[in-house]
Design an enzyme around this catalytic site. Structure first.
Site, PDB file in Angstrom:
ATOM      1  N   LYS A  71       0.801  -1.240   0.000  1.00 51.27           N
ATOM      2  CA  LYS A  71       0.000   0.000   0.000  1.00 51.27           C
ATOM      3  C   LYS A  71       0.830   1.285   0.000  1.00 51.27           C
ATOM      4  CE  LYS A  71      -4.218  -1.785   2.145  1.00 51.27           C
ATOM      5  NZ  LYS A  71      -5.261  -1.511   3.130  1.00 51.27           N
ATOM      6  N   ASP A 107     -10.011   2.959   1.924  1.00 46.54           N
ATOM      7  CA  ASP A 107     -10.184   2.418   3.285  1.00 46.54           C
ATOM      8  C   ASP A 107     -10.813   3.480   4.178  1.00 46.54           C
ATOM      9  OD1 ASP A 107      -9.055  -0.087   2.770  1.00 46.54           O
ATOM     10  OD2 ASP A 107      -7.022   0.648   3.139  1.00 46.54           O
TER      11      ASP A 107
END
Ligand code: ATR
Length: 291
Positions: A71, A107
């Protein structure tokens, strides 16, 4: 699902990625919205990430989710990064553009929508953020953006908590974050708090784990959210519930990060409440079978 020569390809890159539920969720969304696409899992080693992103682009892959451990590293392989992802320092969704892939972080949006769905209002609330890692940073961003009155960061490493608090206070230009050690929760004098648990403590198979054992801590909470979704109820949520708080696990966050990615990839399509509820059913069923 039938694919053909015109089917668009999407996928998730991670290591390991075999257990990811994203293919199941996105293929369900595609089926329900009659979208001509397929979504697959790509196992990618850290040393192969740059080649994988370049190769995906050359192959015409339309959108990619990125998961652990890529990420942060993937941010160097993109043509640009959206404001939220830049602040959080992590990207989980790539959107194809003419210049390359643009990076987003859904997210944070997933957490925001999951809290909203549960009626867990952030604005004006005293919040307690448990953890100071990558997931905590996405949560901290949402809490500040949505006008929490103040946020106490409780973390095992107080130093790491302090760094996150400093960084967030700097970014938002207000002193809303304050870091404390895990044992110092007694310094929080407010009640009616919203707690957001972002660590992996209490996750299957270590279900006995809990960051704070004292029942008195949970008396401070009106609402408790745990980013964990296996088990369905962590000890953290069970103690919050026993103290009278409203609780929610991380399944909603997982689903809504997928919904937000889907919307970035298909701006002309909308996922209905029924389709989202259907995805929740499907994932719940799958997770029950897996445990
Ligand atoms: P993620 O990206 O999933 O948030 P991370 O960045 O490694 O993962 O962060 C893990 C978080 O869980 C940290 O807040 C960590 O606390 P420390 O900063 O003190 O390491 C917390 N954590 C993990 N295991 C823990 C444990 N056994 N007890 C307390 N906190 C723990």
């Amino acid at each position: 699902m039938m694919t053909n020569g015109t089917s668009k390809v999407f996928g998730v890159m991670g290591c390991p990625v075999g257990h990811s539920i994203s293919p199941m969720m996105h293929n369900f969304f595609a089926e329900q919205t009659e979208t001509d696409m397929i979504y697959v899992a790509f196992p990618v080693q850290p040393e192969g990430l740059r080649d994988a992103v370049r190769g995906a682009y050359a192959l015409g892959i339309q959108g990619i989710n990125v998961t652990v451990p890529h990420k942060q590293a993937v941010m160097d392989c993109l043509c640009g990064v959206d404001e939220g992802a830049r602040v959080i320092g992590a990207v989980n969704t790539l959107v194809r553009t003419e210049q390359g892939y643009q990076g987003y972080n859904t997210d944070a949006e997933g957490l925001f929508r999951a809290l909203q769905e549960e009626g867990m209002e952030i604005a004006g609330k005293t919040c307690i953020l448990l953890g100071a890692g990558g997931a905590a940073k996405a949560a901290a961003y949402v809490l500040a953006r949505e006008q929490a009155a103040c946020v106490y960061i409780l973390n095992r490493s107080e130093e790491r908590g302090r760094k996150l608090a400093q960084e967030m206070n700097g970014l938002f230009g207000r002193e809303i974050f304050q870091a404390l050690g895990l044992a110092d929760w007694g310094e929080i004098h407010e009640n009616h708090c919203l707690a957001v648990q972002t660590t992996s403590v209490g996750m299957h198979p270590n279900e006995e784990g809990i960051l704070i054992e004292a029942p008195a801590f949970y008396e401070k909470l009106d609402m408790a959210f745990d980013a964990i979704y296996t088990p369905e109820e962590t000890r953290f949520l069970a103690m919050a519930k026993a103290a009278g708080a409203k609780t929610a696990n991380g399944l909603g966050m997982l689903i809504y990060q997928g919904v937000a990615a889907y919307e970035l990839w298909h701006p002309d399509k909308k996922l209905s409440a029924e389709v989202i509820a259907g995805a929740r059913e499907l994932l719940l069923h799958h997770l029950e079978g897996r445990e």
